[in-house]
Design a protein around this motif. Structure first.
Motif, PDB file in Angstrom:
ATOM      1  N   GLU A  77       0.814  -1.210   0.000  1.00 54.34           N
ATOM      2  CA  GLU A  77       0.000   0.000   0.000  1.00 54.34           C
ATOM      3  C   GLU A  77       0.856   1.272   0.000  1.00 54.34           C
ATOM      4  OE1 GLU A  77      -2.548  -3.129   2.103  1.00 54.34           O
ATOM      5  OE2 GLU A  77      -0.435  -2.589   1.927  1.00 54.34           O
ATOM      6  N   VAL A  80       1.831   1.925  -3.538  1.00 55.92           N
ATOM      7  CA  VAL A  80       0.738   2.177  -4.484  1.00 55.92           C
ATOM      8  C   VAL A  80      -0.008   3.474  -4.177  1.00 55.92           C
ATOM      9  CG1 VAL A  80      -1.478   1.301  -5.336  1.00 55.92           C
ATOM     10  CG2 VAL A  80       0.452  -0.266  -5.009  1.00 55.92           C
ATOM     11  N   PHE A  81      -0.260   3.757  -2.910  1.00 50.55           N
ATOM     12  CA  PHE A  81      -1.071   4.917  -2.554  1.00 50.55           C
ATOM     13  C   PHE A  81      -0.511   6.236  -3.099  1.00 50.55           C
ATOM     14  CE2 PHE A  81      -3.286   2.926   1.402  1.00 50.55           C
ATOM     15  CZ  PHE A  81      -3.999   2.094   0.540  1.00 50.55           C
ATOM     16  N   VAL A  84      -1.419   6.499  -6.735  1.00 49.01           N
ATOM     17  CA  VAL A  84      -2.850   6.764  -6.920  1.00 49.01           C
ATOM     18  C   VAL A  84      -3.161   8.237  -6.674  1.00 49.01           C
ATOM     19  CG1 VAL A  84      -5.158   6.292  -5.998  1.00 49.01           C
ATOM     20  CG2 VAL A  84      -3.550   4.408  -6.362  1.00 49.01           C
ATOM     21  N   MET A  88      -4.680  10.978  -9.303  1.00 51.40           N
ATOM     22  CA  MET A  88      -5.930  11.702  -9.087  1.00 51.40           C
ATOM     23  C   MET A  88      -5.712  13.217  -9.107  1.00 51.40           C
ATOM     24  SD  MET A  88      -8.261   9.472  -9.092  1.00 51.40           S
ATOM     25  CE  MET A  88      -9.631  10.543  -8.638  1.00 51.40           C
ATOM     26  N   LEU A 119     -12.164   5.005  -4.450  1.00 53.38           N
ATOM     27  CA  LEU A 119     -10.785   4.713  -4.032  1.00 53.38           C
ATOM     28  C   LEU A 119     -10.616   4.912  -2.529  1.00 53.38           C
ATOM     29  CD1 LEU A 119      -8.847   6.427  -6.966  1.00 53.38           C
ATOM     30  CD2 LEU A 119      -9.089   3.972  -6.561  1.00 53.38           C
TER      31      LEU A 119
END
Length: 206
Positions: A77, A80-81, A84, A88, A119
């Motif tokens: 995480e 990846v976070f 992301v 966005m 999300l």
């Protein structure tokens, strides 16, 4: 639509605060700790509120068989976070710019908000699963074993949000500044949607 586009851009850019400020905070207080122990959860890792907080929390958790607090490289995480969030932010900024120049419909603002909401819900679900595993998957050979009245092993899962009493510890779990900035940013994108809708209903070109 120009005003709506600017609001959309500002809302998306506020998500960048997640790279500077914690998303979440968990504090543990007990009589033997006049100064509560705490951890700040960022989108890229976990840090102690004070220098030795994580070390002290791990030391306490060892006695009841809880795993050590994971480092950034131990959880996918935390890799990846950030990606992301950058995606966005870029997507929201592009949508806002295109809205400013009236190249797309204001409904795209709502589309961004809905995507970010999905999300966010997935992120909360994943975070809660981690808390469940962290507080329930205990070492059977732990020094201290505490059971519920029915004899089942006690769970030490911190609350997802709010206050909970765990043995002699008072545990508080709440969003931090990064989380509030994200909430404000998402709210602004809804404001942008309504502003764009209002502008589109006017008889004159905006």
């Amino acid at each position: 639509m120009k005003k709506a586009g600017i609001i959309m851009i500002v809302g998306a850019l506020l998500l960048l605060g997640l790279f500077k400020f914690p998303l979440w905070n968990i504090m543990l207080g007990a009589p033997q700790y006049p100064e509560p122990l705490g951890m700040n959860i960022y989108i890229h890792g976990i840090e102690g509120v004070e220098e030795f907080d994580l070390q002290n929390i791990d030391g306490l958790n060892h006695y009841i068989g809880m795993k050590t607090i994971p480092k950034a490289e131990d959880m996918w995480e935390f890799s990846v976070f950030p990606i992301v969030i950058v995606f966005m932010v870029v997507l929201g900024t592009v949508i806002g710019l295109l809205g400013y120049f009236q190249k797309l419909n204001y409904k795209y603002f709502l589309g961004w908000f809905l995507l970010m909401s999905v999300l966010g819900i997935l992120g909360i679900y994943d975070f809660n699963n981690w808390l469940i595993d962290y507080g329930s998957n205990l070492d059977p050979n732990a020094i201290i074993k505490v059971t519920n009245p029915d004899g089942s092993p006690m769970s030490y899962k911190p609350p997802l949000i709010g206050y909970q009493k765990l043995l002699n510890f008072d545990v508080d779990s709440w969003p931090h500044l990064g989380g509030y900035l994200m909430f404000i940013g998402m709210t602004l994108t809804l404001v942008a949607f309504w502003a764009g809708r209002k502008a589109s209903l006017k008889p004159t070109t905006q």
